[in-house]
Design a protein around this motif. Structure first.
Motif, PDB file in Angstrom:
ATOM      1  N   GLY A 121       0.820  -1.209   0.000  1.00 20.40           N
ATOM      2  CA  GLY A 121       0.000   0.000   0.000  1.00 20.40           C
ATOM      3  C   GLY A 121       0.850   1.253   0.000  1.00 20.40           C
ATOM      4  N   PHE A 122       1.972   1.183   0.701  1.00 20.17           N
ATOM      5  CA  PHE A 122       2.865   2.342   0.798  1.00 20.17           C
ATOM      6  C   PHE A 122       3.428   2.691  -0.586  1.00 20.17           C
ATOM      7  N   TRP A 123       3.709   1.672  -1.360  1.00 15.86           N
ATOM      8  CA  TRP A 123       4.229   1.918  -2.710  1.00 15.86           C
ATOM      9  C   TRP A 123       3.172   2.640  -3.555  1.00 15.86           C
ATOM     10  N   GLY A 124       1.929   2.175  -3.415  1.00 15.80           N
ATOM     11  CA  GLY A 124       0.834   2.858  -4.107  1.00 15.80           C
ATOM     12  C   GLY A 124       0.683   4.289  -3.630  1.00 15.80           C
ATOM     13  N   PHE A 125       0.876   4.488  -2.328  1.00 19.83           N
ATOM     14  CA  PHE A 125       0.795   5.832  -1.748  1.00 19.83           C
ATOM     15  C   PHE A 125       1.837   6.756  -2.387  1.00 19.83           C
ATOM     16  N   TYR A 126       3.033   6.235  -2.600  1.00 24.24           N
ATOM     17  CA  TYR A 126       4.084   7.035  -3.243  1.00 24.24           C
ATOM     18  C   TYR A 126       3.612   7.539  -4.612  1.00 24.24           C
ATOM     19  N   ALA A 127       3.047   6.621  -5.389  1.00 26.60           N
ATOM     20  CA  ALA A 127       2.588   7.012  -6.722  1.00 26.60           C
ATOM     21  C   ALA A 127       1.458   8.032  -6.614  1.00 26.60           C
ATOM     22  N   ALA A 128       0.593   7.826  -5.598  1.00 24.26           N
ATOM     23  CA  ALA A 128      -0.556   8.727  -5.441  1.00 24.26           C
ATOM     24  C   ALA A 128      -0.141  10.121  -4.988  1.00 24.26           C
ATOM     25  N   CYS A 129       1.049  10.243  -4.423  1.00 25.17           N
ATOM     26  CA  CYS A 129       1.528  11.555  -3.959  1.00 25.17           C
ATOM     27  C   CYS A 129       2.052  12.403  -5.110  1.00 25.17           C
ATOM     28  N   ASN A 130       2.182  11.821  -6.286  1.00 30.55           N
ATOM     29  CA  ASN A 130       2.743  12.552  -7.415  1.00 30.55           C
ATOM     30  C   ASN A 130       1.653  13.000  -8.374  1.00 30.55           C
ATOM     31  N   VAL A 131       1.866  14.139  -8.988  1.00 30.52           N
ATOM     32  CA  VAL A 131       1.082  14.482 -10.175  1.00 30.52           C
ATOM     33  C   VAL A 131       1.840  13.817 -11.321  1.00 30.52           C
ATOM     34  N   PRO A 132       1.198  12.854 -12.032  1.00 28.79           N
ATOM     35  CA  PRO A 132       1.962  12.007 -12.963  1.00 28.79           C
ATOM     36  C   PRO A 132       2.713  12.787 -14.037  1.00 28.79           C
ATOM     37  N   ILE A 133       2.056  13.773 -14.643  1.00 30.69           N
ATOM     38  CA  ILE A 133       2.726  14.545 -15.698  1.00 30.69           C
ATOM     39  C   ILE A 133       1.967  15.861 -15.862  1.00 30.69           C
ATOM     40  N   ILE A 134       2.707  16.942 -15.967  1.00 29.46           N
ATOM     41  CA  ILE A 134       2.051  18.248 -15.984  1.00 29.46           C
ATOM     42  C   ILE A 134       2.902  19.213 -16.816  1.00 29.46           C
ATOM     43  N   SER A 135       2.255  20.147 -17.475  1.00 30.50           N
ATOM     44  CA  SER A 135       3.001  21.099 -18.306  1.00 30.50           C
ATOM     45  C   SER A 135       3.393  22.314 -17.463  1.00 30.50           C
ATOM     46  N   PRO A 136       4.458  23.009 -17.841  1.00 29.61           N
ATOM     47  CA  PRO A 136       4.881  24.189 -17.072  1.00 29.61           C
ATOM     48  C   PRO A 136       3.779  25.241 -16.959  1.00 29.61           C
ATOM     49  N   GLU A 137       2.953  25.389 -18.004  1.00 29.75           N
ATOM     50  CA  GLU A 137       1.903  26.424 -17.958  1.00 29.75           C
ATOM     51  C   GLU A 137       0.936  26.169 -16.814  1.00 29.75           C
ATOM     52  N   VAL A 138       0.681  24.881 -16.543  1.00 30.43           N
ATOM     53  CA  VAL A 138      -0.287  24.555 -15.488  1.00 30.43           C
ATOM     54  C   VAL A 138       0.269  24.923 -14.109  1.00 30.43           C
ATOM     55  N   ILE A 139       1.587  24.949 -13.984  1.00 28.62           N
ATOM     56  CA  ILE A 139       2.196  25.391 -12.714  1.00 28.62           C
ATOM     57  C   ILE A 139       2.385  26.911 -12.811  1.00 28.62           C
ATOM     58  N   ASP A 140       1.415  27.571 -13.338  1.00 27.82           N
ATOM     59  CA  ASP A 140       1.395  29.037 -13.445  1.00 27.82           C
ATOM     60  C   ASP A 140       2.632  29.590 -14.141  1.00 27.82           C
ATOM     61  N   GLY A 141       3.258  28.801 -15.001  1.00 30.71           N
ATOM     62  CA  GLY A 141       4.421  29.274 -15.749  1.00 30.71           C
ATOM     63  C   GLY A 141       5.653  29.505 -14.895  1.00 30.71           C
ATOM     64  N   GLN A 142       5.658  28.952 -13.690  1.00 32.48           N
ATOM     65  CA  GLN A 142       6.819  29.154 -12.812  1.00 32.48           C
ATOM     66  C   GLN A 142       8.054  28.459 -13.383  1.00 32.48           C
ATOM     67  N   ILE A 143       7.812  27.224 -13.880  1.00 29.01           N
ATOM     68  CA  ILE A 143       8.882  26.505 -14.559  1.00 29.01           C
ATOM     69  C   ILE A 143       8.836  26.943 -16.023  1.00 29.01           C
ATOM     70  N   THR A 144       9.977  27.283 -16.584  1.00 26.28           N
ATOM     71  CA  THR A 144       9.979  27.804 -17.954  1.00 26.28           C
ATOM     72  C   THR A 144      10.132  26.661 -18.957  1.00 26.28           C
ATOM     73  N   GLY A 145      10.110  27.010 -20.249  1.00 23.84           N
ATOM     74  CA  GLY A 145      10.290  25.994 -21.280  1.00 23.84           C
ATOM     75  C   GLY A 145       8.996  25.252 -21.550  1.00 23.84           C
ATOM     76  N   THR A 146       9.125  24.134 -22.272  1.00 26.99           N
ATOM     77  CA  THR A 146       7.937  23.388 -22.687  1.00 26.99           C
ATOM     78  C   THR A 146       7.956  21.950 -22.183  1.00 26.99           C
ATOM     79  N   THR A 147       8.960  21.583 -21.397  1.00 25.37           N
ATOM     80  CA  THR A 147       9.107  20.195 -20.965  1.00 25.37           C
ATOM     81  C   THR A 147       8.103  19.867 -19.857  1.00 25.37           C
ATOM     82  N   TRP A 148       7.303  18.837 -20.090  1.00 26.42           N
ATOM     83  CA  TRP A 148       6.355  18.382 -19.073  1.00 26.42           C
ATOM     84  C   TRP A 148       7.117  17.586 -18.010  1.00 26.42           C
TER      85      TRP A 148
END
Lengths: 71, 421
Positions: free
Chosen positions: B196-223
């Protein structure tokens, strides 16, 4: 100063590689890790040898029979 | 399963029900107010800010987002992911107090730790906007503090008031071992916790996200995959680090406990918990060594506290969760010193003092203190502990008697039927 080499994530991730702490010390960390692993075998071997020796020294036939009966 | 395995046969039905009923009680209260707390409380701390009713509005039980709604298809999924952590926090406390607490008393504690205290700490230190992240640079990617330190601290506060089981300590204060009634159930239980703990680790992550969704804080285009603070990590990192910290914990616990199976398995868990605060960024060898160091400290601390303060923690939860969480937070402060705690501008970077203060808040302020205070109130009202007579004959005494009577009755009836043939 940052142990991971970045103090801000306001960077283009396309240019970022490793972000773990103490980059450049991979070989030293590997040596430390291997020492931990080998040290574990040494400590486990010593502890097991003592445990087996103690068991031999405290052997009693009647208790062994009881243990066999318990299966 | 773990908790029931650790209890004695004459208590296991009550122990099972005590734990299982946590699920519905924490679920409904987390629906009524727990989830709202997470969104409304990130800056609710004196000198920082107050309750943000606007941010919490979508998460009240009367909000349209909290029901079938074609404009919001995901809130229930995030709610359930956090709810799983609520059950975990309550279940950690439940295991430590078996065989002498009244179920009614424990269930109140379960609601408080599961739907109030832990979710306040999550709002403060496990939220992209949490004040602890901004001001302290608090970093706790996989919940060393926000789940484990708080639950361990809460359990310790409760145990201090509840007292030990009859027979746990000899007249001279020497602790006695109270063996589990079913070591195999206990083993399967802890292996399920690993899974269950291993599943919890995965659940703690946002699997993949674009920089724009993080309010453009991270620059570039790499998800990127991110941790709960929306800072970058990778699925590869957490896979390496989960397994290496499990291994470091198991290896260290085997040695320090001299091959004790219970402590070796628990040590695997303690190892993961110790490394969890920084497992989004650690190198795998660091994760292994942090886990091993943590386990040695935690094991020694458990027995010192047990002897010194006569604490009867039936499953070692205070040590495995609480002390590991605290040690893990502090170690992360040093190993990740200077790393950004968030992609957002103006946040403090990770540092040892911030992590230490965070550990005190998690274990002490939001864990130990509320657990101790509620237990004191329950003790004063005489509703905390089961009567001595019940503890001696076992919580399942009447059920077992009824079971035997029913068995005798049906056997007699069937034998009578055979005799009539």
């Amino acid at each position: 100063m940052s142990t991971i080499g970045y103090e801000s994530w306001a960077v283009d991730l396309g240019t970022v590689g490793a972000v773990y702490p103490f980059q450049g010390w991979e070989v030293a960390m590997t040596v430390l890790g291997v020492l931990f692993w080998l040290g574990w075998h040494r400590m486990q071997f010593d502890a097991e040898s003592k445990e087996l020796e103690d068991a031999v020294n405290s052997f009693k036939g009647s208790e062994a029979t009881q243990a066999i009966d318990r299966y | 399963m773990y908790e029931v395995g650790a209890s004695r046969s004459r208590n296991h039905l009550h122990t099972l029900l005590k734990n299982i009923m946590i699920i519905p009680l924490v679920t409904v209260t987390f629906f009524f107010f727990g989830w709202w707390i997470y969104w409304a409380f990130p800056n609710a701390f004196p000198g920082i800010g107050g309750i943000d009713f606007a941010a919490g509005a979508s998460y009240t039980p009367w909000s349209e987002n909290m029901g079938t709604n074609l404009e919001d298809r995901i809130t229930g999924v995030f709610w359930a992911a956090f709810l799983l952590f609520s059950w975990t926090a309550a279940s950690i406390v439940s295991g430590s107090v078996i065989e002498r607490i009244r179920s009614s008393a424990l269930w109140l504690h379960a609601v408080m730790i599961g739907s109030v205290w832990w979710i306040i700490d999550a709002a403060w230190g496990w939220h992209w906007d949490g004040w602890m992240v901004k001001v302290l640079g608090y970093h706790d990617a996989y919940a060393s503090g926000v789940i484990h330190a708080i639950a361990g601290g809460y359990a310790l506060g409760l145990l201090l008031v509840l007292g030990p089981r009859i027979g746990k300590f000899a007249a001279d204060g020497t602790p006695r071992d109270i063996p589990p009634h079913n070591p195999w159930l206990l083993t399967i239980g802890i292996f399920l916790i690993y899974t269950g703990f291993w599943g919890f680790y995965a659940a703690c992550n946002v699997p993949i996200i674009s920089p724009e969704v993080i309010d453009g804080q991270i620059t570039g285009t790499t998800w990127t995959a991110t941790n709960i603070y929306l800072a970058p990590t990778t699925l590869s990192a957490i896979t390496f680090n989960f397994l290496m910290s499990l291994s470091g914990g198991l290896m260290a616990a085997y040695i320090v406990s001299k091959g004790d199976a219970f402590w070796t398995f628990s040590g695997g868990l303690a190892g993961i918990i110790t490394a969890s605060a920084g497992n989004d960024l650690y190198h795998p060898i660091q994760a292994m060594l942090v886990a091993a160091i943590g386990v040695v400290i935690v094991y020694r601390l458990h027995f010192w506290v047990e002897r010194k303060f006569k604490i009867d923690d039936a499953v070692g939860a205070v040590a495995v969760h609480g002390y590991s969480g605290v040690v893990g937070l502090i170690i992360a402060g040093f190993v990740l010193w200077g790393a950004p705690s968030s992609p957002y501008d103006g946040y403090a970077t990770v540092n040892p003092l911030g992590q230490f203060i965070g550990a005190v808040i998690m274990f002490g302020l939001l864990g130990f203190l509320p657990g101790w205070a509620l237990a004191k109130i329950q003790q004063a009202a005489g509703v905390l502990r089961i009567p001595r007579e019940v503890e001696l004959q076992g919580l399942d005494f009447s059920e077992n008697k009824a079971f035997e009577a029913a068995k005798s009755d049906v056997i007699a009836a069937e034998k009578a039927a055979v005799a009539q043939k």
